[in-house]
Motif scaffolding. Sequence first.
Motif, short mmCIF file in Angstrom:
data_model
loop_
_atom_site.label_atom_id
_atom_site.label_comp_id
_atom_site.label_asym_id
_atom_site.label_seq_id
_atom_site.Cartn_x
_atom_site.Cartn_y
_atom_site.Cartn_z
N PHE A 17 10.02 10.76 14.55
CA PHE A 17 10.64 12.06 14.86
C PHE A 17 11.92 12.26 14.06
N SER A 18 12.71 11.23 13.90
CA SER A 18 13.98 11.38 13.18
C SER A 18 13.78 11.51 11.67
N ASN A 19 12.65 11.02 11.15
CA ASN A 19 12.40 11.08 9.71
C ASN A 19 11.46 12.21 9.30
N THR A 20 11.02 13.01 10.25
CA THR A 20 10.06 14.08 9.96
C THR A 20 10.64 15.42 10.43
N GLU A 21 10.69 16.37 9.50
CA GLU A 21 11.19 17.70 9.85
C GLU A 21 10.11 18.57 10.49
N PHE A 22 8.84 18.21 10.26
CA PHE A 22 7.74 19.04 10.73
C PHE A 22 6.72 18.17 11.45
N GLY A 47 -1.98 14.24 3.31
CA GLY A 47 -0.73 13.52 3.56
C GLY A 47 -0.19 13.71 4.96
N ILE A 48 -1.07 14.00 5.92
CA ILE A 48 -0.67 14.24 7.30
C ILE A 48 -1.13 13.05 8.14
N GLU A 49 -0.21 12.52 8.94
CA GLU A 49 -0.53 11.39 9.80
C GLU A 49 -0.81 11.89 11.21
N MET A 50 -1.95 11.48 11.76
CA MET A 50 -2.32 11.86 13.12
C MET A 50 -2.15 10.65 14.02
N GLN A 51 -1.42 10.83 15.11
CA GLN A 51 -1.21 9.74 16.05
C GLN A 51 -1.40 10.24 17.47
N VAL A 52 -2.35 9.63 18.19
CA VAL A 52 -2.57 9.96 19.60
C VAL A 52 -1.52 9.21 20.40
N VAL A 53 -0.83 9.93 21.30
CA VAL A 53 0.29 9.33 22.04
C VAL A 53 0.20 9.64 23.52
N LYS A 54 0.91 8.82 24.27
CA LYS A 54 1.10 9.13 25.69
C LYS A 54 2.26 10.11 25.77
N ASN A 55 2.08 11.15 26.56
CA ASN A 55 3.09 12.20 26.65
C ASN A 55 4.44 11.67 27.11
N ALA A 90 5.27 21.94 5.92
CA ALA A 90 5.26 22.65 7.21
C ALA A 90 3.93 23.32 7.54
N ASN A 91 3.25 23.91 6.57
CA ASN A 91 2.05 24.68 6.88
C ASN A 91 0.75 23.88 6.74
N ALA A 92 0.81 22.68 6.22
CA ALA A 92 -0.40 21.91 5.93
C ALA A 92 -1.27 21.64 7.17
N PRO A 93 -0.72 21.16 8.30
CA PRO A 93 -1.58 20.92 9.46
C PRO A 93 -2.28 22.18 9.97
N ALA A 94 -1.57 23.30 9.99
CA ALA A 94 -2.18 24.55 10.47
C ALA A 94 -3.33 24.96 9.57
N ARG A 95 -3.16 24.80 8.27
CA ARG A 95 -4.23 25.16 7.34
C ARG A 95 -5.44 24.24 7.51
N LEU A 128 1.76 29.94 11.36
CA LEU A 128 2.06 28.62 10.79
C LEU A 128 1.33 28.40 9.47
N ALA A 129 0.09 28.84 9.36
CA ALA A 129 -0.67 28.68 8.12
C ALA A 129 -0.08 29.52 6.99
N ASP A 130 0.53 30.65 7.34
CA ASP A 130 1.11 31.54 6.33
C ASP A 130 2.51 31.14 5.89
N LEU A 131 3.12 30.17 6.58
CA LEU A 131 4.44 29.71 6.16
C LEU A 131 4.36 29.19 4.74
N LYS A 132 5.38 29.47 3.97
CA LYS A 132 5.39 28.97 2.59
C LYS A 132 6.05 27.60 2.57
N SER A 133 5.50 26.74 1.74
CA SER A 133 6.07 25.41 1.59
C SER A 133 7.32 25.51 0.73
N LYS A 134 8.08 24.44 0.71
CA LYS A 134 9.30 24.40 -0.08
C LYS A 134 9.00 24.65 -1.56
N GLU A 135 7.91 24.06 -2.03
CA GLU A 135 7.53 24.22 -3.44
C GLU A 135 7.16 25.67 -3.75
#
Length: 175
Positions: A17-22, A47-55, A90-95, A128-135
């Motif tokens: 959480f501290s190293n990820t902005e999105f 480049g998206i990491e999926m992690q199942v967690v306990k709430n 930011a928009n990659a997971p939504a897409r 979220l999908a329409d957000l533009k990436s930094k690039e």
Amino acid sequence: MTRTEKVAAVEVLKEKFSNTEFFYLTDASALSVEKINSLRTQLFEKGIEMQVVKNTLARKAMEALPNASSYEGLFDALKGPTAILFTSVANAPARVIKEFRGKAERPFIKAAYIDTAIYHGDDQIQVLADLKSKEELLGDLLGLLQSPIQTVMGGLLSGGNNIMGLLKALEEREG
């Protein structure tokens, strides 16, 4: 899960959480193993990491961070099965989710944390999908900055041709 394992899991989540902005909180619980594996593959390719967690562990990790107040809006989404998608775009997971599910209902977005902004609900997927990436934003900015320079250069170059044409016409007139 033992207490030691829980403490270790909270520490790992705090670090992420501290190293990820999105990141996105999602629910993919009704998917078959085959579909989950397919989704994980598509996420990994982007480049998206999926992690199942306990709430409760995710909540404890967020509460332990120095900027814990910025995560409070996410606590309501930490109910039921939760998978967290950590990303640098930011928009990659939504897409990926939008493309993956097509007309299906799962996976759906419970909430998204985008650089201190919180988006609630699956109805935000298009936003979220329409957000533009930094690039993409940098490319747009460079295009805007480049346009006036190209106009000035074009004017100078065409102006040189006009002056040469005028001089030539005057020369022919005198001759």
